[in-house]
Design a protein around this motif. Sequence first.
Motif, short mmCIF file in Angstrom:
data_model
loop_
_atom_site.label_atom_id
_atom_site.label_comp_id
_atom_site.label_asym_id
_atom_site.label_seq_id
_atom_site.Cartn_x
_atom_site.Cartn_y
_atom_site.Cartn_z
N UNK A 190 0.84 -1.19 0.00
CA UNK A 190 0.00 0.00 0.00
C UNK A 190 0.87 1.24 0.00
N UNK A 191 0.62 2.13 -0.97
CA UNK A 191 1.22 3.46 -0.99
C UNK A 191 0.19 4.40 -0.38
N UNK A 192 0.46 4.88 0.82
CA UNK A 192 -0.47 5.75 1.55
C UNK A 192 0.01 7.20 1.42
N UNK A 193 -0.74 7.99 0.67
CA UNK A 193 -0.40 9.38 0.39
C UNK A 193 -1.34 10.27 1.19
N UNK A 194 -0.82 10.89 2.22
CA UNK A 194 -1.64 11.59 3.20
C UNK A 194 -1.38 13.09 3.15
N UNK A 195 -2.44 13.86 3.15
CA UNK A 195 -2.28 15.32 3.13
C UNK A 195 -3.15 15.96 4.19
N UNK A 196 -2.61 17.00 4.82
CA UNK A 196 -3.33 17.80 5.80
C UNK A 196 -3.48 19.19 5.21
N UNK B 194 4.11 5.27 3.75
CA UNK B 194 3.29 6.43 4.12
C UNK B 194 4.07 7.72 3.89
N UNK B 195 3.51 8.60 3.06
CA UNK B 195 4.11 9.91 2.80
C UNK B 195 3.08 10.96 3.21
N UNK B 196 3.51 11.93 4.03
CA UNK B 196 2.59 12.91 4.59
C UNK B 196 3.04 14.33 4.24
N UNK C 207 7.34 -1.10 6.89
CA UNK C 207 6.65 0.18 7.07
C UNK C 207 7.66 1.30 6.90
N UNK C 208 7.50 2.07 5.81
CA UNK C 208 8.38 3.21 5.55
C UNK C 208 7.54 4.47 5.55
N UNK C 209 8.02 5.48 6.25
CA UNK C 209 7.25 6.71 6.44
C UNK C 209 8.13 7.94 6.20
N UNK C 210 7.56 8.95 5.54
CA UNK C 210 8.22 10.24 5.38
C UNK C 210 7.22 11.34 5.69
N UNK C 211 7.54 12.18 6.67
CA UNK C 211 6.68 13.28 7.08
C UNK C 211 7.28 14.60 6.61
N UNK C 212 6.45 15.46 6.02
CA UNK C 212 6.88 16.79 5.59
C UNK C 212 6.04 17.80 6.37
N UNK C 213 6.68 18.50 7.31
CA UNK C 213 5.96 19.42 8.18
C UNK C 213 6.33 20.86 7.87
N UNK D 120 7.26 8.18 -8.18
CA UNK D 120 6.25 9.20 -8.43
C UNK D 120 5.99 10.05 -7.20
N UNK D 121 5.88 9.40 -6.04
CA UNK D 121 5.66 10.15 -4.80
C UNK D 121 6.87 11.00 -4.46
N UNK D 122 8.05 10.46 -4.71
CA UNK D 122 9.29 11.22 -4.43
C UNK D 122 9.34 12.50 -5.25
N UNK D 123 9.01 12.41 -6.53
CA UNK D 123 9.06 13.59 -7.39
C UNK D 123 7.95 14.58 -7.04
#
Length: 338
Positions: free
Chosen positions: A104-110, A135-137, A161-167, A325-328
């Motif tokens: 699962x590629x979980x693309x999360x936006x706030x 999970x990319x946030x 489980x790999x996660x990257x948060x962008x705050x 794709x998510x990285x770019x």
Amino acid sequence: MTAAFNLNDPATFPSRRTEAWKYSDVRRYMRDAPPPSPPGRVEGAGPFYELGGDGLVFVNGRAVGADAYVAFGDHTLRLRFISDASGTGHTATARISARPGSTLLLLESHEGQGAAYAAHNRLSIDVPSGAAVHRIVLTDEPADSLSITQAEVTVGEGAIFHQTLIATGGRLQRLETHVHHAGHGADVRLDGLYRLTDSRHADLTSVVTHAGPDGLTSQLAKGVVTDTARGVFQGRIVVERGADGTDARMGHHALILSDRGEVDAKPELIIYADDVQCAHGNTVGALDETALFYMQQRGLSAEEARALLTEAFLMEVVDRIDHEGAREEVRAWLTARS
């Protein structure tokens, strides 16, 4: 879920006297429960729309359709938490799970469309044996918002489980992740970055508990603060008795680009097992003056040189995102806001 924080109960609001929240004093900004947010609206398609997949959307705490998702096979899910409120508060709860053997590629936006709201988002993520969740946030909220996101993640034996948060911060923005790590070849990566201006505040807090042997955890967090902004990193890795063979690495590195910017870091390793490989590192400093001088000698202005060096510093985190794709998309999203 983690902790007893409840927007409707001021008695649960943590203050700086609460050890896990001493750098992010909720009570300083909110002493009473905010009035509930009214129904809101969905505007636009969200930052990850071009990557396709299924959608799960919450607006002012209310699910637009389903509030849970189960991944079979190879799937992409765009999870959107939208705040369309001013001076009110809301809570959303989402449940995400993957079936064994699925990816699962979980693309999360706030996404914040209002002002001075309080948002509390809770997630439970189940990654069973043989499954993989990435999970990319991305967070894009108003400077006067208060936003707390708490994720409880269960990682089974041999799972990924790999996660990257962008705050990008707010009046107070906290992205909190708790991972139960079963080991036995399970692979956890908890990366994140914060880039903060003005008086914004961002807090990346995580706790990983290794409960079984031969587990891997890798964590890289980076941050840049300027003006009077404040960045917080709290990372704790606990290796329980019997979790022999654990390999856990944690690093946090930050740049302060102003006289009044602030970074608080608290990396922790708590080890009860034998035969483990664990390490953590933490650095906080300024841009390399020699590198700045060299780039200006090549014709760049001081402002251009600082921007390029800052981007290169942060992009190390982005480069670790597995999905191209998510990285770019994240790279473009950050560049557009630089």
